[in-house]
Design a protein around this motif. Structure first.
Motif, PDB file in Angstrom:
ATOM      1  N   ARG A 232       0.833  -1.209   0.000  1.00  0.00           N
ATOM      2  CA  ARG A 232       0.000   0.000   0.000  1.00  0.00           C
ATOM      3  C   ARG A 232       0.866   1.257   0.000  1.00  0.00           C
ATOM      4  O   ARG A 232       0.607   2.209  -0.739  1.00  0.00           O
ATOM      5  CB  ARG A 232      -0.910   0.008   1.232  1.00  0.00           C
ATOM      6  N   VAL A 233       1.897   1.266   0.826  1.00  0.00           N
ATOM      7  CA  VAL A 233       2.734   2.460   0.924  1.00  0.00           C
ATOM      8  C   VAL A 233       3.487   2.704  -0.376  1.00  0.00           C
ATOM      9  O   VAL A 233       3.563   3.838  -0.872  1.00  0.00           O
ATOM     10  CB  VAL A 233       3.709   2.334   2.111  1.00  0.00           C
ATOM     11  N   MET A 234       4.031   1.661  -0.970  1.00  0.00           N
ATOM     12  CA  MET A 234       4.792   1.843  -2.201  1.00  0.00           C
ATOM     13  C   MET A 234       3.901   2.248  -3.369  1.00  0.00           C
ATOM     14  O   MET A 234       4.348   2.935  -4.299  1.00  0.00           O
ATOM     15  CB  MET A 234       5.572   0.580  -2.526  1.00  0.00           C
ATOM     16  N   ALA A 235       2.637   1.845  -3.338  1.00  0.00           N
ATOM     17  CA  ALA A 235       1.694   2.288  -4.372  1.00  0.00           C
ATOM     18  C   ALA A 235       1.455   3.792  -4.283  1.00  0.00           C
ATOM     19  O   ALA A 235       1.107   4.433  -5.279  1.00  0.00           O
ATOM     20  CB  ALA A 235       0.380   1.537  -4.244  1.00  0.00           C
ATOM     21  N   ALA A 236       1.660   4.360  -3.096  1.00  0.00           N
ATOM     22  CA  ALA A 236       1.471   5.798  -2.910  1.00  0.00           C
ATOM     23  C   ALA A 236       2.649   6.611  -3.433  1.00  0.00           C
ATOM     24  O   ALA A 236       2.550   7.827  -3.573  1.00  0.00           O
ATOM     25  CB  ALA A 236       1.241   6.104  -1.430  1.00  0.00           C
ATOM     26  N   GLY A 237       3.773   5.966  -3.713  1.00  0.00           N
ATOM     27  CA  GLY A 237       4.956   6.661  -4.204  1.00  0.00           C
ATOM     28  C   GLY A 237       6.206   5.939  -3.762  1.00  0.00           C
ATOM     29  O   GLY A 237       6.263   5.361  -2.671  1.00  0.00           O
ATOM     30  N   ASN A 238       7.242   5.973  -4.595  1.00  0.00           N
ATOM     31  CA  ASN A 238       8.379   5.068  -4.379  1.00  0.00           C
ATOM     32  C   ASN A 238       9.269   5.425  -3.200  1.00  0.00           C
ATOM     33  O   ASN A 238      10.126   4.622  -2.817  1.00  0.00           O
ATOM     34  CB  ASN A 238       9.212   4.946  -5.662  1.00  0.00           C
ATOM     35  N   VAL A 239       9.114   6.607  -2.593  1.00  0.00           N
ATOM     36  CA  VAL A 239       9.864   6.902  -1.364  1.00  0.00           C
ATOM     37  C   VAL A 239       8.937   7.139  -0.172  1.00  0.00           C
ATOM     38  O   VAL A 239       9.372   7.610   0.875  1.00  0.00           O
ATOM     39  CB  VAL A 239      10.818   8.108  -1.544  1.00  0.00           C
ATOM     40  N   THR A 240       7.681   6.762  -0.324  1.00  0.00           N
ATOM     41  CA  THR A 240       6.693   7.018   0.725  1.00  0.00           C
ATOM     42  C   THR A 240       6.958   6.211   1.982  1.00  0.00           C
ATOM     43  O   THR A 240       6.510   6.588   3.067  1.00  0.00           O
ATOM     44  CB  THR A 240       5.271   6.725   0.193  1.00  0.00           C
ATOM     45  N   TYR A 241       7.721   5.115   1.879  1.00  0.00           N
ATOM     46  CA  TYR A 241       7.923   4.278   3.065  1.00  0.00           C
ATOM     47  C   TYR A 241       8.611   5.050   4.192  1.00  0.00           C
ATOM     48  O   TYR A 241       8.493   4.667   5.364  1.00  0.00           O
ATOM     49  CB  TYR A 241       8.731   3.026   2.720  1.00  0.00           C
ATOM     50  N   GLN A 242       9.275   6.143   3.880  1.00  0.00           N
ATOM     51  CA  GLN A 242       9.878   6.938   4.950  1.00  0.00           C
ATOM     52  C   GLN A 242       8.829   7.560   5.868  1.00  0.00           C
ATOM     53  O   GLN A 242       9.158   8.037   6.964  1.00  0.00           O
ATOM     54  CB  GLN A 242      10.798   8.005   4.371  1.00  0.00           C
ATOM     55  N   TYR A 243       7.574   7.530   5.462  1.00  0.00           N
ATOM     56  CA  TYR A 243       6.492   7.963   6.362  1.00  0.00           C
ATOM     57  C   TYR A 243       6.486   7.161   7.660  1.00  0.00           C
ATOM     58  O   TYR A 243       6.116   7.696   8.716  1.00  0.00           O
ATOM     59  CB  TYR A 243       5.131   7.820   5.667  1.00  0.00           C
ATOM     60  N   VAL A 244       6.887   5.878   7.599  1.00  0.00           N
ATOM     61  CA  VAL A 244       6.764   5.046   8.797  1.00  0.00           C
ATOM     62  C   VAL A 244       7.626   5.552   9.947  1.00  0.00           C
ATOM     63  O   VAL A 244       7.402   5.160  11.101  1.00  0.00           O
ATOM     64  CB  VAL A 244       7.075   3.557   8.506  1.00  0.00           C
ATOM     65  N   ASN A 245       8.581   6.450   9.691  1.00  0.00           N
ATOM     66  CA  ASN A 245       9.295   7.087  10.799  1.00  0.00           C
ATOM     67  C   ASN A 245       8.330   7.786  11.756  1.00  0.00           C
ATOM     68  O   ASN A 245       8.604   7.901  12.953  1.00  0.00           O
ATOM     69  CB  ASN A 245      10.323   8.080  10.266  1.00  0.00           C
ATOM     70  N   VAL A 246       7.201   8.270  11.214  1.00  0.00           N
ATOM     71  CA  VAL A 246       6.220   8.952  12.053  1.00  0.00           C
ATOM     72  C   VAL A 246       5.625   7.992  13.084  1.00  0.00           C
ATOM     73  O   VAL A 246       5.265   8.405  14.195  1.00  0.00           O
ATOM     74  CB  VAL A 246       5.111   9.572  11.189  1.00  0.00           C
ATOM     75  N   ILE A 247       5.514   6.713  12.736  1.00  0.00           N
ATOM     76  CA  ILE A 247       4.990   5.737  13.687  1.00  0.00           C
ATOM     77  C   ILE A 247       5.860   5.693  14.937  1.00  0.00           C
ATOM     78  O   ILE A 247       5.363   5.489  16.055  1.00  0.00           O
ATOM     79  CB  ILE A 247       4.893   4.351  13.016  1.00  0.00           C
ATOM     80  N   THR A 248       7.159   5.898  14.777  1.00  0.00           N
ATOM     81  CA  THR A 248       8.060   5.947  15.929  1.00  0.00           C
ATOM     82  C   THR A 248       7.640   7.032  16.904  1.00  0.00           C
ATOM     83  O   THR A 248       7.609   6.828  18.120  1.00  0.00           O
ATOM     84  CB  THR A 248       9.507   6.178  15.452  1.00  0.00           C
ATOM     85  N   ALA A 249       7.318   8.209  16.389  1.00  0.00           N
ATOM     86  CA  ALA A 249       6.909   9.317  17.253  1.00  0.00           C
ATOM     87  C   ALA A 249       5.584   9.012  17.942  1.00  0.00           C
ATOM     88  O   ALA A 249       5.418   9.266  19.144  1.00  0.00           O
ATOM     89  CB  ALA A 249       6.803  10.601  16.436  1.00  0.00           C
ATOM     90  N   LEU A 250       4.618   8.479  17.199  1.00  0.00           N
ATOM     91  CA  LEU A 250       3.315   8.145  17.783  1.00  0.00           C
ATOM     92  C   LEU A 250       3.464   7.128  18.904  1.00  0.00           C
ATOM     93  O   LEU A 250       2.874   7.286  19.986  1.00  0.00           O
ATOM     94  CB  LEU A 250       2.390   7.604  16.684  1.00  0.00           C
ATOM     95  N   ALA A 251       4.257   6.095  18.686  1.00  0.00           N
ATOM     96  CA  ALA A 251       4.449   5.067  19.705  1.00  0.00           C
ATOM     97  C   ALA A 251       5.192   5.627  20.913  1.00  0.00           C
ATOM     98  O   ALA A 251       4.872   5.283  22.062  1.00  0.00           O
ATOM     99  CB  ALA A 251       5.207   3.882  19.118  1.00  0.00           C
TER     100      ALA A 251
END
Length: 280
Positions: A232-251
């Motif tokens: 799903r993330v890669m379908a949104a754009g080929n460097v979008t996986y760097q969004y998951v860094n935000v999960i670190t902040a939320l957790a």
């Protein structure tokens, strides 16, 4: 004990550095305003040290050595790279490290139970770390602990591992026998595509952006983990996986709703701005 008083997520697009100049372009006023809002919180909360979670762009960590998570333990850091100075008008910077906190995060004699870290005592930081710091702390006068997350070279850590990282950071800071006030800064992307027809023409996937903002706005940690599956993330754009860094902040902030949650529109892809404040 030390206290985690703030967690935030910002963009690190190096094109912003050349574009955000006086007079400020109309479409970047919101981006500048959100950087300023987080910058002011860091100042007002009296932050003493910054833990910076970002992704090296295949410079320090290449195909011959691509660990999932790296903690910087150096006393000093240099940034950035020659082509980033030449291409984006960025500036070389010198930054002070915080080896004591870095050692606690990475483990002193043994790795922590929660996550496997590599460590680096000699690290040159690229725009993924330098750009957020230059906007959030222009004087670059706070010590940092940089943490690289591999969000570029498969196999990638799963989204849940980023949550584990955030939980580990919170636990480590809470247990640190210090009066330091700590802020966690992460950087990444909303939906972003580089090198193709969807590059820098607004968001390539507004649907993903809307979902990704909602997870942070609502404090939906499990939703973010499920929603950030690789396909799903890669379908949104080929460097979008760097969004998951935000999960670190939320957790790290216990999965509670963000005080600021926005995908700020600009001439480039939408920019992530998320913030959790804990002044107590």
């Amino acid at each position: 004990m030390a206290k985690l008083v703030l967690a935030a997520a910002t963009p690190h697009n190096p094109l912003l550095w050349r574009a955000m100049r006086d007079p400020m372009p109309d479409d970047l006023v919101g981006v500048a305003g959100n950087f300023a809002r987080i910058r002011d919180e860091i100042r007002d909360l009296g932050v003493d040290v910054l833990v910076v979670v970002g992704t090296d762009h295949i410079r320090q960590f290449f195909f011959d050595h691509a660990p999932a998570f790296v903690v910087g333990k150096a006393a000093q850091y240099h940034g950035t790279y020659e082509n980033e100075v030449r291409t984006f008008g960025m500036e070389y910077v010198e930054l002070t490290g915080h080896p004591e906190l870095a050692e606690r995060i990475a483990g002193r004699e043994l790795l922590p139970e929660a996550i496997d870290f590599a460590v680096s005592h000699e690290w040159r930081l690229d725009h993924g770390f330098v750009i957020p710091l230059q906007y959030l702390r222009p004087d670059l006068d706070l010590p940092i602990v940089p943490i690289h997350t591999n969000a570029t070279l498969p196999p990638l850590p799963s989204p849940r591992r980023f949550a584990v990282l955030g939980e580990h950071l919170r636990e480590t800071i809470d247990a640190w026998e210090s009066d330091a006030r700590v802020a966690l800064v992460t950087s990444g992307h909303m939906a972003t595509d580089v090198g193709g027809p969807r590059q820098f023409a607004g968001s390539p996937d507004p649907g993903f952006d809307a979902e990704a903002v909602a997870w942070m706005r609502d404090g939906d940690l499990e939703g973010a983990i499920r929603g950030c599956r690789f396909d799903r993330v890669m379908a949104a754009g080929n460097v979008t996986y760097q969004y998951v860094n935000v999960i670190t902040a939320l957790a790290a902030m216990g999965g509670r709703p963000a005080d600021l949650a926005e995908a700020t529109e600009s001439r480039f892809a939408s920019s992530p701005f998320f913030m959790w404040r804990d002044p107590s």
